[in-house]
Design an enzyme around this catalytic site. Sequence first.
Site, PDB file in Angstrom:
ATOM      1  N   TYR A  38       0.826  -1.204   0.000  1.00 19.68           N
ATOM      2  CA  TYR A  38       0.000   0.000   0.000  1.00 19.68           C
ATOM      3  C   TYR A  38       0.859   1.253   0.000  1.00 19.68           C
ATOM      4  O   TYR A  38       2.059   1.215   0.278  1.00 19.68           O
ATOM      5  CB  TYR A  38      -0.954   0.009   1.199  1.00 19.68           C
ATOM      6  CG  TYR A  38      -0.339   0.439   2.521  1.00 19.68           C
ATOM      7  CD1 TYR A  38      -0.582   1.715   3.036  1.00 19.68           C
ATOM      8  CD2 TYR A  38       0.475  -0.418   3.252  1.00 19.68           C
ATOM      9  CE1 TYR A  38      -0.033   2.114   4.243  1.00 19.68           C
ATOM     10  CE2 TYR A  38       1.016  -0.031   4.458  1.00 19.68           C
ATOM     11  CZ  TYR A  38       0.765   1.246   4.955  1.00 19.68           C
ATOM     12  OH  TYR A  38       1.319   1.636   6.144  1.00 19.68           O
ATOM     13  N   LYS A 153       6.588  -1.922   1.787  1.00 22.80           N
ATOM     14  CA  LYS A 153       5.404  -1.336   2.439  1.00 22.80           C
ATOM     15  C   LYS A 153       4.198  -2.250   2.240  1.00 22.80           C
ATOM     16  O   LYS A 153       3.321  -1.990   1.407  1.00 22.80           O
ATOM     17  CB  LYS A 153       5.134   0.068   1.903  1.00 22.80           C
ATOM     18  CG  LYS A 153       4.199   0.887   2.791  1.00 22.80           C
ATOM     19  CD  LYS A 153       4.139   2.330   2.338  1.00 22.80           C
ATOM     20  CE  LYS A 153       3.166   3.141   3.181  1.00 22.80           C
ATOM     21  NZ  LYS A 153       3.617   3.334   4.565  1.00 22.80           N
ATOM     22  N   GLU A 185      12.154   2.346  14.405  1.00 26.08           N
ATOM     23  CA  GLU A 185      11.262   3.421  13.962  1.00 26.08           C
ATOM     24  C   GLU A 185      10.027   3.417  14.851  1.00 26.08           C
ATOM     25  O   GLU A 185       9.915   2.610  15.770  1.00 26.08           O
ATOM     26  CB  GLU A 185      10.885   3.228  12.495  1.00 26.08           C
ATOM     27  CG  GLU A 185      10.281   1.874  12.179  1.00 26.08           C
ATOM     28  CD  GLU A 185      10.158   1.610  10.680  1.00 26.08           C
ATOM     29  OE1 GLU A 185      10.261   2.568   9.893  1.00 26.08           O
ATOM     30  OE2 GLU A 185       9.954   0.444  10.303  1.00 26.08           O
ATOM     31  N   LEU A 210      11.200   1.170   7.146  1.00 29.82           N
ATOM     32  CA  LEU A 210      10.572   1.604   5.908  1.00 29.82           C
ATOM     33  C   LEU A 210      11.364   2.768   5.318  1.00 29.82           C
ATOM     34  O   LEU A 210      11.793   3.670   6.042  1.00 29.82           O
ATOM     35  CB  LEU A 210       9.135   2.042   6.177  1.00 29.82           C
ATOM     36  CG  LEU A 210       8.345   2.486   4.947  1.00 29.82           C
ATOM     37  CD1 LEU A 210       8.099   1.309   4.003  1.00 29.82           C
ATOM     38  CD2 LEU A 210       7.025   3.132   5.345  1.00 29.82           C
TER      39      LEU A 210
END
Length: 290
Positions: A38, A153, A185, A210
């Site tokens: 996505y 992702k 993260e 990411l």
Amino acid sequence: MNMISSERIVYVDGHYGPESQGKVSIFDRGYLFADAIYEVTCIIGGKLVDFDGHMVRLVRSLKELDMPMPMSPQELLAIHRKLIADNNVDEGLIYMQISRGNADRDFNFPSKDTRPVIVMFTQARPVLESPLAKRGLKVITLPDIRWGRRDIKTVQLLYPSMAKNAAYEAGADDAWLVQDGFVTEASSANAYIVTVDGRIVTRGLSSDILHGITRAAVIGFAQEAGYVLKERPFTVAEALEAKEAFITSATSFVMSVLSVDGQMIGDGKIGPVSSRLREIYIDKAVGARI
């Protein structure tokens, strides 16, 4: 008398329609295996922020999962723009998910001619004047037990969802995930600290995090503005000793972090570095929207 529907218009597998009619098959591999990727793009003034960057990452994610690009970036852009217009969205977000497609349940990938399924929908919400951006974030730390390809992702978001929920239950806004003693993260954003000597530190790109589109833009803007930036892992202890901390993402831009695990960062207020970087990002990235 005809009533105007308050439902959003969504895009599902080639068709536009009201959200109540937007459905995917029970055999969609995104539903069965989270076999889908996505992207989420910010909308400001009815236009898209950093759309080209999101398309570059989309192509990379599809390639890493050996999924075909279902249509050209220009065709995807046209769908994005139509949904924004149909839903009259001035400010908010647009989500796009692409699954490998529909096939009988089997761990093996289906045949190469299986057609990907695309779903898109909008969310109207304040972005520029976000209440969290004005207040600053409180975060907790949790172990990072996600799968090892966080650079793709995918829609495998159960643990990030659990982490964010745990943060809310602890009276915080988000969680910073920790692996081998180092922060990777946030649940859905990249993490940074500003050291006492003014250096911005954030983890370097790898499969551990990411590859944030907003991250790339903010790093570039920070270097242009003369900030010294170091891409390396940092510990929770370093964060607690930092002058500032912040996150970046497509949905938050730049947001200051005021505390970690209940311990104040710096003076516990939104810092000048994160504040300035948010201003620069809004000025440059938002100014270049399409």
